[in-house]
Design an enzyme around this catalytic site. Sequence first.
Site, mmCIF file in Angstrom:
data_model
loop_
_atom_site.group_PDB
_atom_site.id
_atom_site.type_symbol
_atom_site.label_atom_id
_atom_site.label_comp_id
_atom_site.label_asym_id
_atom_site.label_seq_id
_atom_site.Cartn_x
_atom_site.Cartn_y
_atom_site.Cartn_z
ATOM 1 N N ARG A 11 4.018 -10.398 8.234
ATOM 2 C CA ARG A 11 4.200 -9.099 8.950
ATOM 3 C C ARG A 11 3.672 -7.993 8.311
ATOM 4 O O ARG A 11 3.279 -8.062 7.047
ATOM 5 C CB ARG A 11 5.520 -8.776 9.444
ATOM 6 C CG ARG A 11 6.754 -8.399 8.319
ATOM 7 C CD ARG A 11 8.273 -8.413 8.984
ATOM 8 N NE ARG A 11 8.799 -8.349 7.950
ATOM 9 C CZ ARG A 11 9.352 -7.184 7.215
ATOM 10 N NH1 ARG A 11 8.636 -6.067 7.422
ATOM 11 N NH2 ARG A 11 10.124 -7.218 6.209
ATOM 12 N N ILE A 69 1.812 -4.915 6.430
ATOM 13 C CA ILE A 69 0.771 -4.764 5.509
ATOM 14 C C ILE A 69 0.250 -6.284 5.177
ATOM 15 O O ILE A 69 -0.887 -6.447 4.845
ATOM 16 C CB ILE A 69 1.105 -3.606 4.396
ATOM 17 C CG1 ILE A 69 1.300 -2.441 5.090
ATOM 18 C CG2 ILE A 69 -0.226 -3.832 3.526
ATOM 19 C CD1 ILE A 69 1.634 -1.557 3.869
ATOM 20 N N ARG A 94 9.985 -15.432 3.410
ATOM 21 C CA ARG A 94 11.129 -16.057 3.127
ATOM 22 C C ARG A 94 11.715 -17.031 4.261
ATOM 23 O O ARG A 94 12.132 -18.106 3.878
ATOM 24 C CB ARG A 94 12.150 -14.997 3.021
ATOM 25 C CG ARG A 94 13.623 -15.563 2.504
ATOM 26 C CD ARG A 94 14.404 -14.290 2.112
ATOM 27 N NE ARG A 94 14.367 -13.231 3.105
ATOM 28 C CZ ARG A 94 15.066 -12.193 2.931
ATOM 29 N NH1 ARG A 94 15.426 -11.815 1.928
ATOM 30 N NH2 ARG A 94 14.979 -11.264 3.979
ATOM 31 N N TYR A 127 13.898 1.887 -5.358
ATOM 32 C CA TYR A 127 12.465 1.436 -4.750
ATOM 33 C C TYR A 127 11.656 2.147 -5.690
ATOM 34 O O TYR A 127 10.433 1.337 -6.395
ATOM 35 C CB TYR A 127 12.416 1.932 -3.459
ATOM 36 C CG TYR A 127 11.039 1.549 -2.807
ATOM 37 C CD1 TYR A 127 10.843 0.252 -2.324
ATOM 38 C CD2 TYR A 127 9.861 2.492 -2.785
ATOM 39 C CE1 TYR A 127 9.584 0.012 -1.693
ATOM 40 C CE2 TYR A 127 8.672 2.233 -2.254
ATOM 41 C CZ TYR A 127 8.743 0.984 -1.756
ATOM 42 O OH TYR A 127 7.043 0.726 -1.414
#
Length: 203
Positions: A12, A14, A34, A143
């Site tokens: 999905r 990018i 995954r 992140y």
Amino acid sequence: MSRRALVTGGNRGIGLAIAKGLAVAGLEVVIAARGKAAGETAARAIGVRSITLDLMHPESFAMARDGAGEIDVLVNNAGVLHDGSMLRAPEEFLEAMQVMVHAPYELIRLLSPHMGARGYGRIVNLSSGWGSFDEGLEGPGAYGTAKAALNAMTLALSRELPGGVKINAMCPGWVRTRRGGADATRSPGEGADTARWLATLPE
């Protein structure tokens, strides 16, 4: 000579746009996802193959590699975005570091010997401005820390990888994905442009 590319998180956003672009460019593309069903559905939609790969379990990477075949182009696209405190949510920190630092490292270590033997390899690590010291490491939770570590690893590995293997990190910008949201300024295709270019760099 045919080149085979592996795109993690390619089912999905990018990652899917990168996989589609590389397939259009003539590469044999394998999506790593995954979820088995999600990967197969995305792969069928753009005419490529898929394998199941859970980046939280590096002990399974060699089996996944065997299913994909020898890889010439690796795009480490998969990521996780948590906004919890690194001190109060250590499990989020560990997951971010595993998915965006340790897993790319293990995949590079696993796949680069074949690249070296062929004298050709392209490795693209999807990073972020949120992992930039110059921009203040503004990413939420772990992140930004993970992306900063990914940037550092990219530079360090450029000194160690075999001849003919190029490694780069890039920021796709603010993209309209599940994480980026509907107000983002770039489409997934636009966010994928630089990754596709780096994945097919000439000598």
